[in-house]
Design a protein around this motif. Structure first.
Motif, PDB file in Angstrom:
ATOM      1  N   ARG A 179       0.828  -1.198   0.000  1.00  0.00           N
ATOM      2  CA  ARG A 179       0.000   0.000   0.000  1.00  0.00           C
ATOM      3  C   ARG A 179       0.867   1.255   0.000  1.00  0.00           C
ATOM      4  O   ARG A 179       0.650   2.184  -0.789  1.00  0.00           O
ATOM      5  CB  ARG A 179      -0.886  -0.035   1.249  1.00  0.00           C
ATOM      6  CG  ARG A 179      -1.740   1.170   1.432  1.00  0.00           C
ATOM      7  CD  ARG A 179      -2.400   1.120   2.807  1.00  0.00           C
ATOM      8  NE  ARG A 179      -2.946   2.421   3.143  1.00  0.00           N
ATOM      9  CZ  ARG A 179      -4.148   2.810   2.776  1.00  0.00           C
ATOM     10  NH1 ARG A 179      -4.903   2.010   2.079  1.00  0.00           N
ATOM     11  NH2 ARG A 179      -4.576   4.009   3.096  1.00  0.00           N
ATOM     12  N   TYR A 239       2.510   1.701  -3.341  1.00  0.00           N
ATOM     13  CA  TYR A 239       1.597   2.242  -4.353  1.00  0.00           C
ATOM     14  C   TYR A 239       1.357   3.732  -4.118  1.00  0.00           C
ATOM     15  O   TYR A 239       1.432   4.535  -5.058  1.00  0.00           O
ATOM     16  CB  TYR A 239       0.276   1.479  -4.287  1.00  0.00           C
ATOM     17  CG  TYR A 239      -0.626   1.759  -5.457  1.00  0.00           C
ATOM     18  CD1 TYR A 239      -0.639   0.899  -6.540  1.00  0.00           C
ATOM     19  CD2 TYR A 239      -1.434   2.875  -5.486  1.00  0.00           C
ATOM     20  CE1 TYR A 239      -1.435   1.140  -7.622  1.00  0.00           C
ATOM     21  CE2 TYR A 239      -2.239   3.132  -6.563  1.00  0.00           C
ATOM     22  CZ  TYR A 239      -2.241   2.258  -7.627  1.00  0.00           C
ATOM     23  OH  TYR A 239      -3.021   2.520  -8.705  1.00  0.00           O
ATOM     24  N   ARG A 240       1.092   4.086  -2.896  1.00  0.00           N
ATOM     25  CA  ARG A 240       0.715   5.478  -2.616  1.00  0.00           C
ATOM     26  C   ARG A 240       1.871   6.444  -2.799  1.00  0.00           C
ATOM     27  O   ARG A 240       1.660   7.611  -3.080  1.00  0.00           O
ATOM     28  CB  ARG A 240       0.196   5.603  -1.171  1.00  0.00           C
ATOM     29  CG  ARG A 240      -1.047   4.815  -0.909  1.00  0.00           C
ATOM     30  CD  ARG A 240      -2.200   5.456  -1.579  1.00  0.00           C
ATOM     31  NE  ARG A 240      -3.333   4.557  -1.647  1.00  0.00           N
ATOM     32  CZ  ARG A 240      -4.526   4.860  -1.168  1.00  0.00           C
ATOM     33  NH1 ARG A 240      -4.747   6.010  -0.601  1.00  0.00           N
ATOM     34  NH2 ARG A 240      -5.515   4.004  -1.273  1.00  0.00           N
ATOM     35  N   THR A 241       3.086   5.984  -2.606  1.00  0.00           N
ATOM     36  CA  THR A 241       4.218   6.882  -2.796  1.00  0.00           C
ATOM     37  C   THR A 241       4.839   6.721  -4.177  1.00  0.00           C
ATOM     38  O   THR A 241       5.913   7.249  -4.430  1.00  0.00           O
ATOM     39  CB  THR A 241       5.292   6.643  -1.726  1.00  0.00           C
ATOM     40  OG1 THR A 241       5.648   5.273  -1.745  1.00  0.00           O
ATOM     41  CG2 THR A 241       4.795   7.008  -0.358  1.00  0.00           C
ATOM     42  N   GLY A 242       4.165   5.979  -5.074  1.00  0.00           N
ATOM     43  CA  GLY A 242       4.597   5.947  -6.455  1.00  0.00           C
ATOM     44  C   GLY A 242       5.832   5.129  -6.721  1.00  0.00           C
ATOM     45  O   GLY A 242       6.661   5.504  -7.534  1.00  0.00           O
ATOM     46  N   GLU A 298      -6.353   1.905  -9.313  1.00  0.00           N
ATOM     47  CA  GLU A 298      -6.220   3.160 -10.051  1.00  0.00           C
ATOM     48  C   GLU A 298      -7.578   3.617 -10.578  1.00  0.00           C
ATOM     49  O   GLU A 298      -7.904   4.815 -10.519  1.00  0.00           O
ATOM     50  CB  GLU A 298      -5.229   2.963 -11.201  1.00  0.00           C
ATOM     51  CG  GLU A 298      -5.024   4.183 -12.075  1.00  0.00           C
ATOM     52  CD  GLU A 298      -4.487   5.369 -11.300  1.00  0.00           C
ATOM     53  OE1 GLU A 298      -3.702   5.158 -10.361  1.00  0.00           O
ATOM     54  OE2 GLU A 298      -4.872   6.506 -11.628  1.00  0.00           O
ATOM     55  N   LEU A 305      -9.466   5.064  -7.649  1.00  0.00           N
ATOM     56  CA  LEU A 305      -8.954   6.380  -7.265  1.00  0.00           C
ATOM     57  C   LEU A 305      -9.368   7.434  -8.286  1.00  0.00           C
ATOM     58  O   LEU A 305      -9.715   8.564  -7.928  1.00  0.00           O
ATOM     59  CB  LEU A 305      -7.427   6.329  -7.163  1.00  0.00           C
ATOM     60  CG  LEU A 305      -6.862   5.600  -5.949  1.00  0.00           C
ATOM     61  CD1 LEU A 305      -5.354   5.617  -6.013  1.00  0.00           C
ATOM     62  CD2 LEU A 305      -7.325   6.226  -4.668  1.00  0.00           C
ATOM     63  N   LYS A 319     -12.906   8.392  -7.774  1.00  0.00           N
ATOM     64  CA  LYS A 319     -13.043   9.232  -6.588  1.00  0.00           C
ATOM     65  C   LYS A 319     -12.581  10.660  -6.888  1.00  0.00           C
ATOM     66  O   LYS A 319     -13.222  11.637  -6.488  1.00  0.00           O
ATOM     67  CB  LYS A 319     -12.205   8.636  -5.462  1.00  0.00           C
ATOM     68  CG  LYS A 319     -12.714   8.983  -4.086  1.00  0.00           C
ATOM     69  CD  LYS A 319     -12.160   8.013  -3.084  1.00  0.00           C
ATOM     70  CE  LYS A 319     -12.680   8.340  -1.720  1.00  0.00           C
ATOM     71  NZ  LYS A 319     -12.241   7.369  -0.734  1.00  0.00           N
ATOM     72  N   ARG A 320     -11.463  10.767  -7.628  1.00  0.00           N
ATOM     73  CA  ARG A 320     -10.958  12.082  -7.997  1.00  0.00           C
ATOM     74  C   ARG A 320     -11.979  12.842  -8.840  1.00  0.00           C
ATOM     75  O   ARG A 320     -12.209  14.030  -8.658  1.00  0.00           O
ATOM     76  CB  ARG A 320      -9.664  11.907  -8.792  1.00  0.00           C
ATOM     77  CG  ARG A 320      -8.439  12.171  -7.973  1.00  0.00           C
ATOM     78  CD  ARG A 320      -7.212  11.969  -8.820  1.00  0.00           C
ATOM     79  NE  ARG A 320      -6.353  10.962  -8.224  1.00  0.00           N
ATOM     80  CZ  ARG A 320      -5.757  10.004  -8.906  1.00  0.00           C
ATOM     81  NH1 ARG A 320      -5.935   9.900 -10.203  1.00  0.00           N
ATOM     82  NH2 ARG A 320      -4.982   9.151  -8.289  1.00  0.00           N
ATOM     83  N   VAL A 358     -14.727  14.132  -6.718  1.00  0.00           N
ATOM     84  CA  VAL A 358     -14.332  15.323  -5.970  1.00  0.00           C
ATOM     85  C   VAL A 358     -14.299  16.540  -6.893  1.00  0.00           C
ATOM     86  O   VAL A 358     -14.749  17.631  -6.548  1.00  0.00           O
ATOM     87  CB  VAL A 358     -12.957  15.093  -5.310  1.00  0.00           C
ATOM     88  CG1 VAL A 358     -12.395  16.379  -4.761  1.00  0.00           C
ATOM     89  CG2 VAL A 358     -13.073  14.062  -4.215  1.00  0.00           C
TER      90      VAL A 358
END
Lengths: 136, 107
Positions: free
Chosen positions: A97, A100-103, A116, A119, A122-123, A126
């Motif tokens: 996790r 993934y989150r820190t690329g 992806e 996400l 979700k983006r 927003v």
């Protein structure tokens, strides 16, 4: 216990430990040869769970014929096995996790990436929210 | 049977060497943490092989302690990486920009 039975137990035990050591070796080769974090995690989990259980089984079979082996020794073996089974998936999940989150994932090697898509949805939700509503 | 014990020892030794190589090479800190996990698994297997070879159950609590230590270590390294701000990432920690999250709360 008879002599032959102890011999059979020893052979089974040493084959189990050999399989555990082989898995450890395979994991190390995979660490060197695999290209990114996720595939390395895939190979690194093998000796931590299956290899460890095989080695614990081997130890158990090997110390069984000894006279002074008590229930606490087998209890320790079971405890180590249970602990590995519970903790290794948790640690692997958190490491993947964070990776993934820190690329740190190579996206050209990922076949499907459902996270992806989630996400991205979700983006979009927003972004498309009309102004004036509270921020999440 | 003695040959098989030697084979086990050699396999574990080579595995430790390869794991150390990845520990030195690893591009990101998570790779290094992963290779420490593999090294620890090799150490656990080696201690287990020792216990089985000598029929000696007295070092079994060491296995328990080592497995606990590996879990706590890898969790704390992951959490440390998660908390480090992105702009402080060193250039060799290749950051692929497509995945850095936007509009999501970081824990």
């Amino acid at each position: 216990m008879s002599e032959q039975f102890v011999s059979v137990l020893d052979w089974v035990a040493i084959l189990c430990i050999l399989a555990g050591a082989l898995l450890s070796f395979v994991a190390a080769v995979g660490l060197i040869r695999f290209p990114d974090l996720l595939s390395r995690m895939h190979t690194a989990a093998k000796p931590q769970v299956l290899g460890m259980l095989l080695v614990l089984l081997g130890i158990g079979l090997r110390i069984m014929p000894v006279e002074e082996t008590g229930v606490f020794d087998f209890g320790t073996l079971v405890l180590v096995g249970l602990f590995q089974i519970v903790t290794v998936p948790v640690a692997g999940h958190i490491a993947a996790r964070v990776g993934y989150r820190t690329g740190r994932i190579r996206h050209d090697l990922v076949v499907t990436d459902e996270l992806e898509e989630r996400l991205e949805a979700k983006r979009r939700a927003v972004r498309d929210r009309p102004p004036g509503e509270g921020t999440s | 049977m003695n040959a098989l014990w030697v084979v086990i020892a050699v396999l574990l030794g080579v595995a430790s060497l390869l794991g150390t190589a990845r520990l030195l090479l690893g591009p990101s800190i998570l790779d290094r943490a992963l290779s420490v996990d593999v090294l620890l698994a090799s150490a656990l297997t080696g201690l287990g092989a020792y216990a089985a070879f000598n029929r000696d159950p007295t070092i079994l609590p060491t296995l328990l302690v080592l497995s606990l230590l590996g879990f706590v270590g890898s969790i704390s390294i992951s959490k440390f990486v998660a908390r480090r701000p992105e702009e402080h990432a060193r250039p060799e920690d290749t950051v692929y920009p497509a995945t850095t999250e936007q509009g999501e709360s970081r824990e």
